[in-house]
Design a protein around this motif. Structure first.
Motif, PDB file in Angstrom:
ATOM      1  N   MET A   1       0.848  -1.190   0.000  1.00 14.37           N
ATOM      2  CA  MET A   1       0.000   0.000   0.000  1.00 14.37           C
ATOM      3  C   MET A   1       0.888   1.245   0.000  1.00 14.37           C
ATOM      4  SD  MET A   1      -3.033   0.930   2.704  1.00 14.37           S
ATOM      5  CE  MET A   1      -4.143   2.309   2.401  1.00 14.37           C
ATOM      6  N   SER A   2       0.595   2.221  -0.864  1.00 18.48           N
ATOM      7  CA  SER A   2       1.381   3.440  -0.934  1.00 18.48           C
ATOM      8  C   SER A   2       1.095   4.306   0.289  1.00 18.48           C
ATOM      9  CB  SER A   2       1.054   4.201  -2.214  1.00 18.48           C
ATOM     10  OG  SER A   2      -0.319   4.533  -2.255  1.00 18.48           O
ATOM     11  N   SER A   3       1.943   5.317   0.479  1.00 14.86           N
ATOM     12  CA  SER A   3       1.756   6.211   1.622  1.00 14.86           C
ATOM     13  C   SER A   3       0.395   6.884   1.534  1.00 14.86           C
ATOM     14  CB  SER A   3       2.856   7.261   1.647  1.00 14.86           C
ATOM     15  OG  SER A   3       4.119   6.655   1.846  1.00 14.86           O
ATOM     16  N   PRO A   4      -0.325   6.979   2.664  1.00 13.56           N
ATOM     17  CA  PRO A   4      -1.652   7.584   2.625  1.00 13.56           C
ATOM     18  C   PRO A   4      -1.591   9.088   2.415  1.00 13.56           C
ATOM     19  CG  PRO A   4      -0.994   7.140   4.884  1.00 13.56           C
ATOM     20  CD  PRO A   4       0.052   6.519   4.006  1.00 13.56           C
ATOM     21  N   SER A   5      -2.656   9.638   1.845  1.00 10.82           N
ATOM     22  CA  SER A   5      -2.804  11.091   1.811  1.00 10.82           C
ATOM     23  C   SER A   5      -3.003  11.589   3.237  1.00 10.82           C
ATOM     24  CB  SER A   5      -4.001  11.479   0.953  1.00 10.82           C
ATOM     25  OG  SER A   5      -3.823  11.061  -0.378  1.00 10.82           O
ATOM     26  N   LEU A   6      -2.615  12.836   3.474  1.00 12.65           N
ATOM     27  CA  LEU A   6      -2.726  13.415   4.813  1.00 12.65           C
ATOM     28  C   LEU A   6      -3.686  14.590   4.825  1.00 12.65           C
ATOM     29  CD1 LEU A   6       1.032  13.399   5.896  1.00 12.65           C
ATOM     30  CD2 LEU A   6      -0.759  11.819   6.627  1.00 12.65           C
ATOM     31  N   SER A   7      -4.453  14.689   5.904  1.00 10.77           N
ATOM     32  CA  SER A   7      -5.370  15.800   6.129  1.00 10.77           C
ATOM     33  C   SER A   7      -5.198  16.295   7.555  1.00 10.77           C
ATOM     34  CB  SER A   7      -6.816  15.361   5.876  1.00 10.77           C
ATOM     35  OG  SER A   7      -7.015  15.022   4.518  1.00 10.77           O
ATOM     36  N   PRO A 222     -26.539   6.917  -5.374  1.00 11.15           N
ATOM     37  CA  PRO A 222     -26.163   7.675  -6.579  1.00 11.15           C
ATOM     38  C   PRO A 222     -24.887   8.485  -6.387  1.00 11.15           C
ATOM     39  CG  PRO A 222     -28.515   7.865  -6.172  1.00 11.15           C
ATOM     40  CD  PRO A 222     -27.944   7.174  -4.980  1.00 11.15           C
ATOM     41  N   GLU A 223     -24.593   8.882  -5.141  1.00 11.67           N
ATOM     42  CA  GLU A 223     -23.417   9.702  -4.870  1.00 11.67           C
ATOM     43  C   GLU A 223     -22.157   8.869  -4.630  1.00 11.67           C
ATOM     44  OE1 GLU A 223     -26.994  11.699  -4.501  1.00 11.67           O
ATOM     45  OE2 GLU A 223     -26.354  10.074  -3.158  1.00 11.67           O
ATOM     46  N   LEU A 224     -22.318   7.619  -4.189  1.00 10.70           N
ATOM     47  CA  LEU A 224     -21.154   6.829  -3.788  1.00 10.70           C
ATOM     48  C   LEU A 224     -21.421   5.357  -4.083  1.00 10.70           C
ATOM     49  CD1 LEU A 224     -18.410   7.358  -2.320  1.00 10.70           C
ATOM     50  CD2 LEU A 224     -19.550   6.714  -0.190  1.00 10.70           C
ATOM     51  N   ASP A 225     -20.557   4.739  -4.876  1.00 15.29           N
ATOM     52  CA  ASP A 225     -20.808   3.350  -5.272  1.00 15.29           C
ATOM     53  C   ASP A 225     -20.064   2.330  -4.414  1.00 15.29           C
ATOM     54  OD1 ASP A 225     -18.247   3.793  -6.144  1.00 15.29           O
ATOM     55  OD2 ASP A 225     -18.668   3.414  -8.271  1.00 15.29           O
ATOM     56  N   GLU A 226     -19.155   2.796  -3.550  1.00 18.95           N
ATOM     57  CA  GLU A 226     -18.467   1.880  -2.654  1.00 18.95           C
ATOM     58  C   GLU A 226     -18.085   2.624  -1.376  1.00 18.95           C
ATOM     59  OE1 GLU A 226     -13.957   2.381  -4.540  1.00 18.95           O
ATOM     60  OE2 GLU A 226     -15.099   0.535  -4.872  1.00 18.95           O
ATOM     61  N   PRO A 227     -17.797   1.903  -0.285  1.00 17.08           N
ATOM     62  CA  PRO A 227     -17.492   2.578   0.983  1.00 17.08           C
ATOM     63  C   PRO A 227     -16.304   3.523   0.855  1.00 17.08           C
ATOM     64  CG  PRO A 227     -17.807   0.223   1.330  1.00 17.08           C
ATOM     65  CD  PRO A 227     -17.764   0.436  -0.157  1.00 17.08           C
ATOM     66  N   ARG A 228     -16.394   4.632   1.584  1.00 18.14           N
ATOM     67  CA  ARG A 228     -15.293   5.593   1.589  1.00 18.14           C
ATOM     68  C   ARG A 228     -15.083   6.081   3.013  1.00 18.14           C
ATOM     69  NH1 ARG A 228     -14.610  11.143  -2.024  1.00 18.14           N
ATOM     70  NH2 ARG A 228     -12.405  11.475  -1.538  1.00 18.14           N
ATOM     71  N   THR A 229     -13.868   5.949   3.500  1.00 25.82           N
ATOM     72  CA  THR A 229     -13.583   6.332   4.873  1.00 25.82           C
ATOM     73  C   THR A 229     -12.111   6.704   5.004  1.00 25.82           C
ATOM     74  OG1 THR A 229     -13.798   5.639   7.200  1.00 25.82           O
ATOM     75  CG2 THR A 229     -13.026   3.980   5.629  1.00 25.82           C
ATOM     76  N   PHE A 230     -11.747   7.259   6.142  1.00 26.87           N
ATOM     77  CA  PHE A 230     -10.336   7.474   6.465  1.00 26.87           C
ATOM     78  C   PHE A 230     -10.163   7.414   7.974  1.00 26.87           C
ATOM     79  CE2 PHE A 230     -11.960  11.906   5.721  1.00 26.87           C
ATOM     80  CZ  PHE A 230     -11.794  12.426   6.990  1.00 26.87           C
ATOM     81  N   VAL A 317      -7.116   2.073   4.940  1.00 27.31           N
ATOM     82  CA  VAL A 317      -7.504   3.392   4.457  1.00 27.31           C
ATOM     83  C   VAL A 317      -6.371   4.001   3.645  1.00 27.31           C
ATOM     84  CG1 VAL A 317      -9.067   3.793   6.403  1.00 27.31           C
ATOM     85  CG2 VAL A 317      -6.697   4.558   6.573  1.00 27.31           C
ATOM     86  N   ASP A 318      -6.720   4.921   2.756  1.00 25.34           N
ATOM     87  CA  ASP A 318      -5.699   5.591   1.954  1.00 25.34           C
ATOM     88  C   ASP A 318      -5.547   7.057   2.346  1.00 25.34           C
ATOM     89  OD1 ASP A 318      -7.979   6.752   0.943  1.00 25.34           O
ATOM     90  OD2 ASP A 318      -7.707   6.021  -1.108  1.00 25.34           O
ATOM     91  N   GLU A 319      -6.159   7.444   3.467  1.00 26.97           N
ATOM     92  CA  GLU A 319      -6.064   8.820   3.953  1.00 26.97           C
ATOM     93  C   GLU A 319      -6.056   8.803   5.478  1.00 26.97           C
ATOM     94  OE1 GLU A 319      -8.587  13.061   3.793  1.00 26.97           O
ATOM     95  OE2 GLU A 319      -9.078  11.417   2.420  1.00 26.97           O
ATOM     96  N   VAL A 320      -5.209   9.629   6.072  1.00 30.73           N
ATOM     97  CA  VAL A 320      -5.150   9.776   7.526  1.00 30.73           C
ATOM     98  C   VAL A 320      -5.286  11.255   7.858  1.00 30.73           C
ATOM     99  CG1 VAL A 320      -3.737   9.506   9.601  1.00 30.73           C
ATOM    100  CG2 VAL A 320      -3.743   7.716   7.844  1.00 30.73           C
ATOM    101  N   MET A 321      -6.225  11.569   8.732  1.00 30.08           N
ATOM    102  CA  MET A 321      -6.447  12.945   9.179  1.00 30.08           C
ATOM    103  C   MET A 321      -5.779  13.128  10.537  1.00 30.08           C
ATOM    104  SD  MET A 321      -9.991  15.120   9.563  1.00 30.08           S
ATOM    105  CE  MET A 321     -10.019  15.625   7.831  1.00 30.08           C
ATOM    106  N   VAL A 322      -4.836  14.057  10.584  1.00 26.59           N
ATOM    107  CA  VAL A 322      -4.001  14.274  11.759  1.00 26.59           C
ATOM    108  C   VAL A 322      -4.532  15.447  12.579  1.00 26.59           C
ATOM    109  CG1 VAL A 322      -1.700  14.983  12.504  1.00 26.59           C
ATOM    110  CG2 VAL A 322      -1.952  13.357  10.621  1.00 26.59           C
ATOM    111  N   ASN A 323      -4.741  15.207  13.873  1.00 32.11           N
ATOM    112  CA  ASN A 323      -5.009  16.289  14.810  1.00 32.11           C
ATOM    113  C   ASN A 323      -3.675  16.643  15.470  1.00 32.11           C
ATOM    114  OD1 ASN A 323      -6.062  18.101  16.689  1.00 32.11           O
ATOM    115  ND2 ASN A 323      -6.680  16.488  18.108  1.00 32.11           N
TER     116      ASN A 323
END
Length: 359
Positions: A1-7, A222-230, A317-323
């Protein structure tokens, strides 16, 4: 898995040496840093009547941050929907989307984000967390979704149908997420085919179970065809792991106070937190500190980046949100949060780069 995007998730902390204006100024600078570094999103929370948190009004903060950034998505993590009329939320975020098209996220939560008395006041005396607004949360989510559609929604009243539109001439709508710290929102997001985020940074347990529930019961929409989370995590990163652990102390003590029912104060400086630790914590409180240390990302650049990649792979997940929870030392400029900015910088610099020490 590649490095996740960061938020970034920002509660707009208020230190003992800051005013609310100082804290907001520091947040604006932190958002500019995240934008410059290529972070994907910048979300602000909703909390009320807390001395250490200035994030009381996400739409206002999002407007300020959006105007000072150019690329990063701006949003709420989240708006506590039972505190607000659905039409008001729809209008606020439709207007933000009009101002910053393609950059706005609306994260919606069900918790009150405050104490029962403040919750009562926010809802015009309508009650606490078990009142009608909370029980009607799924309906209110549907209302917000419908009201922001460019075509609007029909409201039947006194035998006539009235069209409600959040803005007069919408061309796009924000991306809407459901947030939660239990399986309730996981089930609801799966049922409605919406993106979902579990509050791993706050709860620290039950994350895998909630994400599995969401993924296994997801119904395409209609807005999302598969699960999406981070994933959301608390992080303090510094030039050395020792310094990172030191900088995490103020927020660790703040969370201990929150979880043990102690009076909440403005966020202490690092030196103030060290004095409390040196005086000795009750055994149960010390255990809480150590348990949180293990769940948070605390370390130098290489260690923190490796831990974030491990967590992303573990939870799929492919995204991690950092506090960014790194505190401030005595003498730090009131309008600045250099350790929080440094956390964001060190998480994006290639490990081993000669530029790490010169940021």
């Amino acid at each position: 898995m590649s490095s996740p995007s960061l938020s970034v998730l920002d509660l707009v902390p208020v230190r003992s040496d800051q005013t609310s204006a100082d804290a907001v100024g520091a947040t604006i600078d932190l958002a500019r840093t995240a934008d410059r570094l290529g972070y994907r999103r910048y979300w602000v929370a909703e909390h009320h009547n807390m001395p250490a948190v200035a994030a009381t009004n996400p739409p206002v903060l999002i407007g300020l941050i959006g105007a000072q950034t150019s690329q990063i998505r701006v949003g709420s993590g989240g708006v506590m929907l039972p505190n607000h009329a659905p039409l008001v939320v729809a209008e606020q975020f439709a207007l933000l989307e009009a101002a910053f098209p393609g950059r706005v996220d609306l994260g919606i939560g069900r918790a009150p984000g405050t104490d029962p008395v403040t919750s009562w006041a926010l809802r015009h005396g309508a009650g606490g967390v078990d009142d009608e607004a909370v029980n009607r949360f799924p309906e209110y989510v549907d209302n917000v979704l419908a009201m922001m559609e460019p075509s609007g929604v029909g409201l039947a009243l006194r035998g006539r149908t009235h069209v409600l539109r959040a803005t007069p001439s919408a061309r796009s709508v924000p991306q809407i997420w459901l947030l939660g710290s239990s399986d309730y929102s996981a089930r609801l997001a799966a049922e409605k085919g919406m993106p979902y985020v579990f509050a791993h940074h706050f709860s620290g347990s039950g994350t895998a179970e909630a994400l599995e529930l969401y993924r296994s019961t997801f119904q395409p929409s209609p807005e999302l065809d598969e699960p999406r989370t981070f994933l959301t995590v608390n992080a303090a990163v510094a030039d050395t792991a020792e310094e990172a652990h030191r900088l995490a102390l103020p927020q660790l003590l703040q969370m201990v106070a929150l979880r043990t029912g102690q009076p909440l104060t403005a966020l202490r400086t690092v030196e103030e937190a060290e004095q409390i630790i040196a005086a000795g914590l009750p055994e149960s409180h010390a255990g809480l500190v150590e348990a949180m240390r293990e769940r948070w990302v605390i370390g130098d650049a290489s260690g923190a980046q490796a831990e974030i990649e491990r967590l992303a792979a573990s939870y799929g997940v492919d995204e991690v949100m950092v506090n960014p929870v790194a505190g401030a030392v005595a003498g730090t400029a009131a309008t600045a949060s250099p350790a929080r900015e440094r956390t964001l910088e060190l998480l994006t610099v290639p490990v081993g780069s000669a530029s790490i020490g010169s940021l």
